[in-house]
Design a protein around this motif. Structure first.
Motif, PDB file in Angstrom:
ATOM      1  N   ARG A 117       2.585  13.347  14.789  1.00 53.77           N
ATOM      2  CA  ARG A 117       2.340  12.075  14.103  1.00 53.77           C
ATOM      3  C   ARG A 117       1.266  12.224  13.035  1.00 53.77           C
ATOM      4  NH1 ARG A 117       0.279   8.253  17.859  1.00 53.77           N
ATOM      5  NH2 ARG A 117      -0.635  10.047  18.907  1.00 53.77           N
ATOM      6  N   ILE A 118       1.253  11.281  12.115  1.00 51.09           N
ATOM      7  CA  ILE A 118       0.256  11.271  11.038  1.00 51.09           C
ATOM      8  C   ILE A 118      -0.592  10.015  11.172  1.00 51.09           C
ATOM      9  CG2 ILE A 118      -0.121  11.127   8.550  1.00 51.09           C
ATOM     10  CD1 ILE A 118       2.396  12.761   8.145  1.00 51.09           C
ATOM     11  N   VAL A 119      -1.891  10.223  11.285  1.00 51.75           N
ATOM     12  CA  VAL A 119      -2.869   9.134  11.279  1.00 51.75           C
ATOM     13  C   VAL A 119      -3.558   9.169   9.922  1.00 51.75           C
ATOM     14  CG1 VAL A 119      -4.945   8.181  12.345  1.00 51.75           C
ATOM     15  CG2 VAL A 119      -3.226   9.342  13.764  1.00 51.75           C
ATOM     16  N   ALA A 120      -3.591   8.050   9.242  1.00 56.52           N
ATOM     17  CA  ALA A 120      -4.218   7.983   7.923  1.00 56.52           C
ATOM     18  C   ALA A 120      -5.426   7.065   7.967  1.00 56.52           C
ATOM     19  CB  ALA A 120      -3.212   7.471   6.883  1.00 56.52           C
ATOM     20  N   SER A 121      -6.503   7.496   7.335  1.00 55.44           N
ATOM     21  CA  SER A 121      -7.701   6.671   7.239  1.00 55.44           C
ATOM     22  C   SER A 121      -8.290   6.842   5.845  1.00 55.44           C
ATOM     23  CB  SER A 121      -8.714   7.065   8.324  1.00 55.44           C
ATOM     24  OG  SER A 121      -9.026   8.443   8.255  1.00 55.44           O
TER      25      SER A 121
ATOM     26  N   ILE B 294       3.557   6.933   7.738  1.00 55.87           N
ATOM     27  CA  ILE B 294       2.324   6.840   8.518  1.00 55.87           C
ATOM     28  C   ILE B 294       2.658   6.293   9.901  1.00 55.87           C
ATOM     29  CG2 ILE B 294       0.036   5.792   8.649  1.00 55.87           C
ATOM     30  CD1 ILE B 294       0.187   5.389   5.607  1.00 55.87           C
ATOM     31  N   ASP B 295       2.082   6.905  10.929  1.00 61.48           N
ATOM     32  CA  ASP B 295       2.270   6.401  12.290  1.00 61.48           C
ATOM     33  C   ASP B 295       1.158   5.461  12.707  1.00 61.48           C
ATOM     34  OD1 ASP B 295       4.679   8.016  13.360  1.00 61.48           O
ATOM     35  OD2 ASP B 295       3.425   9.537  12.428  1.00 61.48           O
ATOM     36  N   VAL B 296      -0.076   5.795  12.328  1.00 63.75           N
ATOM     37  CA  VAL B 296      -1.239   4.988  12.696  1.00 63.75           C
ATOM     38  C   VAL B 296      -2.175   4.924  11.493  1.00 63.75           C
ATOM     39  CG1 VAL B 296      -3.220   4.726  14.251  1.00 63.75           C
ATOM     40  CG2 VAL B 296      -1.086   5.713  15.114  1.00 63.75           C
ATOM     41  N   VAL B 297      -2.736   3.744  11.241  1.00 67.98           N
ATOM     42  CA  VAL B 297      -3.784   3.583  10.245  1.00 67.98           C
ATOM     43  C   VAL B 297      -5.086   3.297  10.969  1.00 67.98           C
ATOM     44  CG1 VAL B 297      -4.710   2.026   8.472  1.00 67.98           C
ATOM     45  CG2 VAL B 297      -2.355   2.832   8.318  1.00 67.98           C
ATOM     46  N   GLY B 298      -6.107   4.089  10.672  1.00 69.68           N
ATOM     47  CA  GLY B 298      -7.445   3.827  11.186  1.00 69.68           C
ATOM     48  C   GLY B 298      -8.265   3.170  10.090  1.00 69.68           C
ATOM     49  N   THR B 299      -8.787   1.980  10.347  1.00 69.68           N
ATOM     50  CA  THR B 299      -9.448   1.253   9.267  1.00 69.68           C
ATOM     51  C   THR B 299     -10.488   0.264   9.763  1.00 69.68           C
ATOM     52  OG1 THR B 299      -9.053  -0.211   7.373  1.00 69.68           O
ATOM     53  CG2 THR B 299      -7.626  -0.512   9.291  1.00 69.68           C
TER      54      THR B 299
ATOM     55  N   PRO C 108       4.361  -3.311   8.896  1.00 67.04           N
ATOM     56  CA  PRO C 108       4.705  -3.834  10.221  1.00 67.04           C
ATOM     57  C   PRO C 108       5.132  -2.781  11.234  1.00 67.04           C
ATOM     58  CG  PRO C 108       6.446  -4.330   8.649  1.00 67.04           C
ATOM     59  CD  PRO C 108       5.294  -3.786   7.859  1.00 67.04           C
ATOM     60  N   GLN C 109       5.596  -1.617  10.777  1.00 63.07           N
ATOM     61  CA  GLN C 109       6.037  -0.573  11.698  1.00 63.07           C
ATOM     62  C   GLN C 109       4.929   0.416  12.029  1.00 63.07           C
ATOM     63  OE1 GLN C 109       8.997  -1.016  13.070  1.00 63.07           O
ATOM     64  NE2 GLN C 109       9.077  -2.823  11.744  1.00 63.07           N
ATOM     65  N   VAL C 110       3.752   0.191  11.503  1.00 64.01           N
ATOM     66  CA  VAL C 110       2.618   1.095  11.708  1.00 64.01           C
ATOM     67  C   VAL C 110       1.636   0.472  12.692  1.00 64.01           C
ATOM     68  CG1 VAL C 110       0.666   2.230  10.565  1.00 64.01           C
ATOM     69  CG2 VAL C 110       2.883   2.088   9.409  1.00 64.01           C
TER      70      VAL C 110
END
Length: 393
Positions: A319-323, A341-346, A131-133
């Protein structure tokens, strides 16, 4: 901010010829038979066999456009509003109208409904797990054409808004312009693919090229091309200290599943999690969850390792973007490990088991008389079960 669902959501071709060509033949023949022997007013119940989040808008837009083109009246009773949870077998909507006008529409309306509802459910669950990402929709490259691309982006936006009502950040945008309107954006997000880094020759040079071309945009840099995620991530931060300090620089982890992130192996992966989330490694329930925690690719240990390196180098605001494979299960594991994780790309909200997306429609009423095939009595409206099948049975 643009209104969600702009011109790009216009329905597909609604001509009789286009519909006839794409629908199942027995529906076309049913239409001809009913037209010959006398029309009836019928009610369809539409449902899925698994829990979903209601995402009917694309189908409803198309159905209303067909009704307008045919000059017929179709009554639509939506039982679960967009973004609401729907139980397995629970009718999403009832559709009432001329049997001649409706009989050849079933194939296409089901195509436009089922997959969107399942994808919306997946997106909703993913957002609630983290929820925080913030999430970024990157489904386009995995879609089979523009119609599916539109459907999946719409579905992600529906699931996201449902999760946002429960306090999650949800999807903040997507990766292309054509479907950005579903997320309240005028254009897609994105900075660089691996190809640009290969062209530039180094990760730092690729970042420089991007920043020189787009100086006013925040910078997200892929750091796995040369297998030096930590080294290159820190090097980019040192090259752009102002962006790093302002929180306008991010590193994107996209390490493929054939190797560990730089500096990790099985032993060090366990050690990283012991430092930050020791409980997670003791609660894993399957080999898949263990791989998400300490395995190759973008694991929870990899995210923590990257965060450690950036913080130790003096860049806590990078920041860290994870995909890479972030479906519901992987999001749940990352939450257990408290991965920073700050952002998830999916794009992994796209349904995995396509047979789960099959929506079904059954006629439950003919000229006001409740009648449905045996075994589907649960589709009858409340109070009609006693009158089912025209008073027989």
């Amino acid at each position: 901010m643009p209104k969600r669902g702009g011109p790009a959501s216009a329905p597909a071709d609604t001509t009789d010829a286009a519909i006839s060509a794409r629908t199942d033949s027995y529906f076309n023949r049913t239409k001809a038979i009913v037209a010959r022997f006398g029309d009836a007013r019928v009610t369809y119940a539409v449902f899925l066999r698994r829990p979903v989040v209601s995402a009917p808008r694309l189908m409803l837009d198309w159905l209303r456009a067909v009704a307008a083109a045919r000059g017929t009246e179709i009554k639509i009773e939506v039982m679960h509003e967009e973004g609401h949870w729907v139980g397995a077998g629970d009718p999403l909507l009832y559709i009432t109208g001329s049997f001649v006008a409706l009989s050849d529409l079933e194939t296409i309306l089901l195509q436009k409904l089922g997959a969107a509802c399942v994808a919306a459910h997946n997106a909703y669950q993913m957002c609630l797990e983290l929820p925080q990402v913030a999430f970024l929709a990157m489904e386009a490259r995995h879609c089979a054409g523009a119609e599916m691309q539109e459907m999946m982006a719409y579905a992600a936006s529906v699931g996201s808004r449902a999760a946002q009502r429960e306090g999650a950040k949800g999807f903040i945008g997507n990766a292309n312009d054509a479907t950005a309107h579903w997320f309240g954006q005028s254009s897609g997000y994105g900075t660089m693919p691996h190809a640009l880094i290969g062209y530039a020759g180094t990760t730092v040079r690729a970042a420089e090229m991007f920043h020189e071309t787009f100086p006013d945009q925040a910078l997200t840099v892929l750091v796995d091309f040369f297998g030096r995620e930590v080294t290159d991530g820190v090097a980019v931060a040192r090259r752009f200290p102002e962006l790093a300090a302002a929180g306008r620089l991010a590193v994107r982890l996209d390490t493929h599943g054939g190797r560990f992130l730089e500096g990790l192996d099985p032993a060090e992966s366990y050690a990283v999690l012991e430092r930050h989330a020791p409980g997670a490694i003791r609660r894993y329930r399957s080999e898949t969850e263990l791989r998400h925690l300490v395995g190759t690719g973008v694991s929870a240990a990899a995210v923590w390792k990257m965060r450690e390196a950036l913080d130790q180098a003096g860049f806590p605001k990078v920041r860290i973007v994870a995909s890479s494979g972030f479906g519901v299960g992987k999001c749940r594991v990352m939450a257990e490990a408290k991965a920073p994780i700050d952002v998830v790309g999916t794009g992994s909200f796209i349904p995995d088991a396509w047979n789960e997306t099959y929506a079904t429609a059954d006629i439950v009423e003919y000229d006001g008389v409740p009648r449905v095939k045996v075994g589907r009595e649960f589709l009858l409206r409340h109070g009609e079960a006693r009158k089912k099948n025209g008073g027989h049975g």
